[in-house]
Design a protein around this motif. Sequence first.
Motif, PDB file in Angstrom:
ATOM      1  N   PHE A 162       0.863  -1.181   0.000  1.00  0.00           N
ATOM      2  CA  PHE A 162       0.000   0.000   0.000  1.00  0.00           C
ATOM      3  C   PHE A 162       0.905   1.238   0.000  1.00  0.00           C
ATOM      4  O   PHE A 162       1.793   1.362   0.849  1.00  0.00           O
ATOM      5  N   THR A 163       0.678   2.140  -0.955  1.00  0.00           N
ATOM      6  CA  THR A 163       1.562   3.295  -1.128  1.00  0.00           C
ATOM      7  C   THR A 163       0.756   4.572  -1.260  1.00  0.00           C
ATOM      8  O   THR A 163      -0.252   4.619  -1.984  1.00  0.00           O
ATOM      9  N   ASN A 164       1.215   5.606  -0.541  1.00  0.00           N
ATOM     10  CA  ASN A 164       0.719   6.967  -0.754  1.00  0.00           C
ATOM     11  C   ASN A 164       1.686   7.623  -1.738  1.00  0.00           C
ATOM     12  O   ASN A 164       2.788   8.013  -1.369  1.00  0.00           O
ATOM     13  N   ALA A 215      -0.135  17.339  -0.873  1.00  0.00           N
ATOM     14  CA  ALA A 215       0.224  16.145  -0.100  1.00  0.00           C
ATOM     15  C   ALA A 215      -0.478  16.130   1.245  1.00  0.00           C
ATOM     16  O   ALA A 215      -0.577  17.162   1.922  1.00  0.00           O
ATOM     17  N   SER A 216      -0.972  14.944   1.608  1.00  0.00           N
ATOM     18  CA  SER A 216      -1.604  14.755   2.912  1.00  0.00           C
ATOM     19  C   SER A 216      -1.553  13.280   3.263  1.00  0.00           C
ATOM     20  O   SER A 216      -1.373  12.423   2.399  1.00  0.00           O
ATOM     21  N   SER A 217      -1.724  12.995   4.529  1.00  0.00           N
ATOM     22  CA  SER A 217      -1.744  11.593   4.960  1.00  0.00           C
ATOM     23  C   SER A 217      -3.034  10.924   4.505  1.00  0.00           C
ATOM     24  O   SER A 217      -4.087  11.568   4.400  1.00  0.00           O
ATOM     25  N   GLU A 218      -2.929   9.617   4.205  1.00  0.00           N
ATOM     26  CA  GLU A 218      -4.084   8.836   3.761  1.00  0.00           C
ATOM     27  C   GLU A 218      -4.385   7.770   4.809  1.00  0.00           C
ATOM     28  O   GLU A 218      -3.477   7.217   5.434  1.00  0.00           O
ATOM     29  N   MET A 219      -5.684   7.492   4.979  1.00  0.00           N
ATOM     30  CA  MET A 219      -6.117   6.520   5.972  1.00  0.00           C
ATOM     31  C   MET A 219      -6.929   5.405   5.323  1.00  0.00           C
ATOM     32  O   MET A 219      -7.755   5.655   4.448  1.00  0.00           O
ATOM     33  N   LEU A 220      -6.654   4.172   5.752  1.00  0.00           N
ATOM     34  CA  LEU A 220      -7.475   3.030   5.372  1.00  0.00           C
ATOM     35  C   LEU A 220      -8.000   2.376   6.639  1.00  0.00           C
ATOM     36  O   LEU A 220      -7.251   2.175   7.604  1.00  0.00           O
ATOM     37  N   TRP A 227      -9.358  -0.767   6.970  1.00  0.00           N
ATOM     38  CA  TRP A 227      -8.935  -2.156   7.068  1.00  0.00           C
ATOM     39  C   TRP A 227      -8.660  -2.716   5.681  1.00  0.00           C
ATOM     40  O   TRP A 227      -9.056  -2.131   4.669  1.00  0.00           O
ATOM     41  N   ALA A 228      -8.019  -3.871   5.652  1.00  0.00           N
ATOM     42  CA  ALA A 228      -7.826  -4.641   4.412  1.00  0.00           C
ATOM     43  C   ALA A 228      -7.852  -6.118   4.761  1.00  0.00           C
ATOM     44  O   ALA A 228      -7.354  -6.530   5.812  1.00  0.00           O
ATOM     45  N   CYS A 272      -5.711  -3.165  10.358  1.00  0.00           N
ATOM     46  CA  CYS A 272      -6.799  -2.248  10.697  1.00  0.00           C
ATOM     47  C   CYS A 272      -6.181  -0.869  10.981  1.00  0.00           C
ATOM     48  O   CYS A 272      -5.114  -0.783  11.592  1.00  0.00           O
ATOM     49  N   ASP A 273      -6.858   0.185  10.509  1.00  0.00           N
ATOM     50  CA  ASP A 273      -6.435   1.572  10.762  1.00  0.00           C
ATOM     51  C   ASP A 273      -4.987   1.812  10.313  1.00  0.00           C
ATOM     52  O   ASP A 273      -4.071   1.957  11.119  1.00  0.00           O
ATOM     53  N   LEU A 274      -4.822   1.854   9.002  1.00  0.00           N
ATOM     54  CA  LEU A 274      -3.497   2.111   8.431  1.00  0.00           C
ATOM     55  C   LEU A 274      -3.388   3.575   8.025  1.00  0.00           C
ATOM     56  O   LEU A 274      -4.253   4.104   7.321  1.00  0.00           O
ATOM     57  N   ARG A 275      -2.320   4.232   8.469  1.00  0.00           N
ATOM     58  CA  ARG A 275      -2.062   5.623   8.096  1.00  0.00           C
ATOM     59  C   ARG A 275      -0.777   5.668   7.267  1.00  0.00           C
ATOM     60  O   ARG A 275       0.259   5.133   7.663  1.00  0.00           O
TER      61      ARG A 275
END
Length: 387
Positions: A26-28, A37-42, A44-45, A101-104
């Motif tokens: 997973f890549t920003n 540019a900003s942080s991205e949140m997921l 879960w996967a 879960c909760d990836l930043r």
Amino acid sequence: MIEVVAKLGRGPVFLAGEVLECVITFTNPLSASSTSASSEMLAWASAQIHCQFHASENRVALPPSDGSKHDVQAENETVFVPNRGERGQCILSTPPKILFCDLRLDPGESKSYSYCETLPIDGPPSFRGQSVKYVYKLTIGCQRVNSPIKLLRVPFRVLVLHGLKDYQFPQDEAVAPSNPFLEEEEGSKKDSRLADLATELLMVATSRRSLHLYNISNTRGKVGTFCIFKTVYKIGEDVIGTFNFSEGDIPCLQYSVSLQTEESIQEEFQHRRGQPVSFSTHARHQEACLHTAQSSFSLPIPLSSTPGFTTNIVSLKWRLHFEFVTSGESAGTCLVHGSQSEAVTWTGVEQMEVDTFSWDLPIKVLPTNPILASYVSQFSSTNSITI
């Protein structure tokens, strides 16, 4: 924006019973210097393997599905359903595994996760026939907060070798040869032994050679003989055979040999009773052989083809299909004599009475080393999606 890349390190072909390993990254992609540019949140996967079965309605009569088992959750876009939107029905699946879960992810940051799962050893092989299809996929689902789930599907091919299921590995690891300088996990040890065992079983089954002689004849008499040294092959091998027409009473004008698969539906699932079997030709050799004493052919078995197998719905068998064209004449040519000073000239007749007949020789086709089959696979080892 997040890029999701799934890579099968060893290639997209596996034996049933092997461990499938996939690295999911997973890549920003935005760099820290970018103005947006900003942080991205997921949130879960998760990942899961499933096998989809699809049948032609004109050829296969499947029992009606139970409408009472309607899954309300499958319509919810926030529930992970790996086969959502796929044709056919899911006949096999592994338990889903949560990757995180909760990836930043900060701008330019990447994180990789390894997914490992043992492929069910009692499942069907990958197959795309005229009547039915069995398709395997690894599906990775990921979700942003308050957003629908996005699915990344990684198709791969499964080969089935009968006999692996019943083999019991020795419990005492001390007796098994090992390398003291390498640290291996128990799963990788068993997976390696499974691949080695499959290679050994295939080698033993396909290396046996014995002379098989067949007399070729029709109602008028003997045409010749056919010789083949084995009837068990791996995909990727060549089927080699020779003809001897010198001992025949009936002249053979032409022959053809076709390497075919025979796809038949089990009787209880046939759309109509006695429906014809489907044939597919993978290689063919044709040759004119009048006045030929001996002839031979070599037909390659494609690495992309499916070895023979049987399920409760369909059966796939391999065969060599022969067709012969023979003459009713004793020689099929005539001599034209000139004067004493002229040479004798051979000319072919303008018309000839012919007979045709065919013959089928069943052969057995087994899988091969999955790494070898990966070289010609239509599937890519790397798949990606942007969410």
